[in-house]
Design a protein around this motif. Sequence first.
Motif, PDB file in Angstrom:
ATOM      1  N   TYR A 363     -10.371  -5.526  -5.648  1.00 29.29           N
ATOM      2  CA  TYR A 363      -8.992  -5.584  -5.151  1.00 29.29           C
ATOM      3  C   TYR A 363      -8.896  -6.344  -3.823  1.00 29.29           C
ATOM      4  CZ  TYR A 363      -8.216  -1.920  -8.623  1.00 29.29           C
ATOM      5  OH  TYR A 363      -8.144  -1.201  -9.790  1.00 29.29           O
ATOM      6  N   ASP A 392      -5.125   4.186  -6.854  1.00 30.58           N
ATOM      7  CA  ASP A 392      -4.399   3.978  -5.590  1.00 30.58           C
ATOM      8  C   ASP A 392      -5.147   3.050  -4.624  1.00 30.58           C
ATOM      9  OD1 ASP A 392      -2.440   5.786  -6.489  1.00 30.58           O
ATOM     10  OD2 ASP A 392      -3.584   7.487  -5.716  1.00 30.58           O
ATOM     11  N   ARG A 394      -5.685   0.166  -2.153  1.00 26.32           N
ATOM     12  CA  ARG A 394      -4.822  -0.559  -1.222  1.00 26.32           C
ATOM     13  C   ARG A 394      -5.683  -1.388  -0.266  1.00 26.32           C
ATOM     14  NH1 ARG A 394      -0.235   3.956   0.573  1.00 26.32           N
ATOM     15  NH2 ARG A 394       0.543   4.392  -1.556  1.00 26.32           N
ATOM     16  N   GLU A 395      -5.329  -2.663  -0.181  1.00 30.50           N
ATOM     17  CA  GLU A 395      -6.072  -3.550   0.720  1.00 30.50           C
ATOM     18  C   GLU A 395      -5.298  -3.750   2.017  1.00 30.50           C
ATOM     19  OE1 GLU A 395      -8.116  -8.009   0.922  1.00 30.50           O
ATOM     20  OE2 GLU A 395      -6.451  -7.651  -0.455  1.00 30.50           O
ATOM     21  N   THR A 396      -6.024  -3.644   3.112  1.00 27.79           N
ATOM     22  CA  THR A 396      -5.498  -4.048   4.418  1.00 27.79           C
ATOM     23  C   THR A 396      -6.111  -5.400   4.716  1.00 27.79           C
ATOM     24  OG1 THR A 396      -5.366  -1.746   5.149  1.00 27.79           O
ATOM     25  CG2 THR A 396      -5.307  -3.453   6.842  1.00 27.79           C
TER      26      THR A 396
END
Length: 662
Positions: A363, A392, A394-396
């Motif tokens: 991801y 769930d 989520r990439e920062t």
Amino acid sequence: MAADQRINTQGILRFSASRVLLLVTVLIGVVAGVLWRIQYPVASWLLIMTAVVSVLHSLWGMIVNIRKGHVGVDILAIVALMSTLAVHEYWAGWVVVLMVFSGEAIEDFAESKAQRNLEALVEAAPSVAHVQGQAPGQESSWNTVPVGEVNVGDTLLVKPGETIPVNGVLHSAQATLDMSMINGEPLPVDLYEGSKLSSGAINGASAIEMVATAKSSDSQYQKIIELVKSAQESRPAAVKTADLLAVPFTVVSLAIAFMAWGFSRDPMRFAEVLVIATPCPLLIAAPVAFMGGTGRLAKAGIVIKAQDILERLGEVSHVFFDKTGTLTQKKPRVDRIELSAWSQQRGVNPDQLLISAGMLEGYSSHILARGVETAALDLIHARQLPRPVVNDARETTGNGVRAKVADSIIAVGRLKFVDSTVTDGQIASEFPALASNEMVTYVSVDGHMAGRIILKDFPRDNAKDMIRRLDALGVSRVTMLTGDKSDSANIVANAVGIRDVRAELLPEEKVAAVEGARIEPSVEPGRAARLVMWLKGLIGINTEQNISMMVGDGVNDAPVLAASDIGVAMTDGSSTAASESAQVVIMNDDISMVPKGIIISRQTRRIMLQAVFGGIIAAILCMIVAAFGAIPAVLGALIQELIDVVCILWALTAIIDRKITS
């Protein structure tokens, strides 16, 4: 595709015309032979008319060649035919006509044989694509459109056996592709979701979906076709040299003929000499040999922009290599996994940690993500392990990815992202210091530092052997040019055997380094190279010996690739900048093709010289013998035909793969 079809049609028509002329000549010979005893006048006129038609045909061909700037020796065939008619040696004239038309037929066959590998690339170019569309109120459907109408971001369907139309990314879970048309690899390649796809690859037994990342005009296969067309239309300097040799050969042939006539006072001697003056080694053998070498390069996955490059490859004296992506494997690869004290106390399995981290990295868009993901997928497939479910995710951007895997929260990325409580001092005390060529990504489990994954950009497995082979070929001046720091560059250079390392260079400094190679002392050329240089000097062509080659990935090396005498871009099909900035493109991303290209060039030139000078020497010796009346005109014409056939067939062997030696 219309232009390609037009080119192929012209080739077919030319080949058919030469075959028809040859067949008609043979039939006339048979008829004249039957009538020779019973209808001598009719048989004679048949042979005379055949010679006249051939003279007109040769005159037209000579005019066409002169308009194209090609010097030829058609005049010898014309004078020989006219002289045979003048002394009533009609059968000798018929043999000369047979030579003219059979030479053209052999040339057409030889060139079509040699160009087969190149034309196969052009003919296989994709022309249509199946693009996903959706009409109002209906489910998505597939619309077949010309490949030029595909846009970046379009979802495409590729049916079994079809060619990948444009560069893209695999959207299906898995695909099996035949890459032989673009990189020469004979075995099918298995790819997985997210893998890059190159236009020109052929899909296997199952339909796949992909997302276009480039338009047709910007895709790799179309760039290859542009290079192929450029190579087909060019003429190497050695062929031009052979053309220029036609002038002294014509002068020598006429001089022998006139001297034979003058000393013997017999005009028959003039005809007997000229029917042996064979032009085919000059007119046909040289271009056939170089076309064969070009086809052999294409078969190996090496595409050149012009046939001149094929000749210059064999004269390379100094090779420059980029480091990252050229001598190294382009993508950082997992070297090892280091567990934290927390993980060691709890018996964490390092393989399982890698797999969890790799699934999250799918991801991420970070440069290190692909290396971790690839290592995890390889481990899963090798050991047939279950693939964990990621929820769930989520990439920062620029920091990492966090997601739920099983019952734990896993974070992968920068140190402060995965565990903000850990200091650099704690990391230094818990893990050993990194080497200059090592990169790292950290992993935490439920907020606890679990370990780190160390990646390296490893040297290519065959890079060291490639450098050794260059040295064996006499190309001992090898230099690494890189913008990286010296310690990192030296690690790679020592691993592959390069002693001259120039690091921390700006792009303009790389260009200056390559341009400076032109004034360095040259290596001693081989025998074939010395002969070619002597011939070039004899007719006024520059004989500069220092030939520099720059090998890079074609993306950020464009200025230095363009500055070198020969720019070589290595690509796996994902880079289109290669064909814009380089004269040579290695399509299978195999660095061992660098010495192989040099070897093919030298072998091709050697065969060309053998065919050309073998034919010239044999013809001159036979002309001298004929000048003393020892070879009748008909026999001389047959000898000349034999010399032509042997020389052209020998030139054709340039396309045959030989043992790779210097």
